[in-house]
Design an enzyme around this catalytic site. Sequence first.
Site, PDB file in Angstrom:
ATOM      1  NE  ARG A  63     -15.536 -36.327  23.844  1.00  0.00           N
ATOM      2  CZ  ARG A  63     -15.146 -35.074  24.075  1.00  0.00           C
ATOM      3  NH1 ARG A  63     -14.958 -34.665  25.312  1.00  0.00           N
ATOM      4  NH2 ARG A  63     -14.968 -34.232  23.073  1.00  0.00           N
ATOM      5  CB  SER A 125     -13.864 -36.026  13.548  1.00  0.00           C
ATOM      6  OG  SER A 125     -14.502 -35.453  14.662  1.00  0.00           O
ATOM      7  CG  ASP A 180     -12.614 -33.290  15.086  1.00  0.00           C
ATOM      8  OD1 ASP A 180     -12.495 -32.750  13.973  1.00  0.00           O
ATOM      9  OD2 ASP A 180     -11.847 -34.191  15.481  1.00  0.00           O
TER      10      ASP A 180
END
Length: 395
Positions: A63, A125, A180
């Site tokens: 994103r 992440s 994350d």
Amino acid sequence: MDSFTVSNERLLQLSTEMCLEMGKGLQGQKSSLLMLPTYVFNLPNGNEVGKFLALDFGGSTFRVILVGVEPNKAPSVKSSTITMDDEMKFVSGDKLFEHLASCVASFMTEEGLEGDNLQLGFTFSFPMTQKSISFGTLVYWTKGFENPGVVGKDVAELLNVALAKNEITKNVKVVALANDTAGTLVAGCATFNNCRAGLILGTGTNAAYCEKVANVLKLTGNPNEMVVINIEWGNFGELGHLSDIQTEFDNVIDKASNNHGKQIFEKMISGMYLGELVRLVALHYVKQGQLFGGNTPDILLQINSLDGAVVSNFISDERNVLATFPIASTEDVKLVQNICNAVSNRAARLAAAGIHAIWMKREKAKFTVAVDGSVYLKHATFSTVMKETLHSLEC
């Protein structure tokens, strides 16, 4: 399917074992848990002001986000979600980061931000060793990524170089780098002032929590009191802690993976593997003549043909089972659902044991856990089973 049943007693043992591994990792001793300091020493207090970009990268989708924050107001958020093509998991590191920069540029164009000076927070992440809030080197890839030229490199710098090459993003600078789980923890603080852990249950799984700096060998002499630690708990089990509950199906998945012997906990929990576990178990029952009359549907012959979303859909509505397996009898549908429940429930209960370990490490202090990820948010039963298990473990 008894092999997927893990008793509360065993879960408590796993919690104790994980807690001990956490302590060893913090002190630099041999451990399956990396226990990486994130260099996040302070949590939000509600007085932050500004407009920032964020790039959240770490799995099958990523994103680009624009966030505006003001005191005593809910953050304004605009975002764009991009699906990661499988081929991008194998291109060179330079091409991967240029692709990420290109997606940031497209988002900025859509929002009328071309050429603007903006600070960017980069959620990366994957296991990384950080030396500061804006510097982190990749330890190793997970979740099927194999991009060459990235391991051992500073991923913030790789992204900065790619951003500088693009006319639209040339004035964007990575100022914060986080896993994350750390990002989820920090975001959780905006709603819950006692949030002290962040958990991801999606394509992969991992957790972070707040630890005393005095307990972290790598931070000896650091004046801060608290630091967010990225546990990298997906690798729990590398030293054999899960061997007694690994099934033959878990072993098949592990041996077929590109990181054999690693990320054992993740392979038993995360969305990347739930569907394949269900496929392997279903195929076993077909071969035993107990499912589909011994006739093998083509989809069960295809590796990774089922994903975590399909598993959830099978549980939630028997019509989804019939749509995938038109030859299924009423008994077949029930067996497929039972397989999905067995695999999913074990995953949720193991995740609960991990949270229990964090609670133990934090000396049983009360705190809130912020959770994100498709498995937790969208799976039909996962979150309920996980919460019920936590209560049964008296956490």
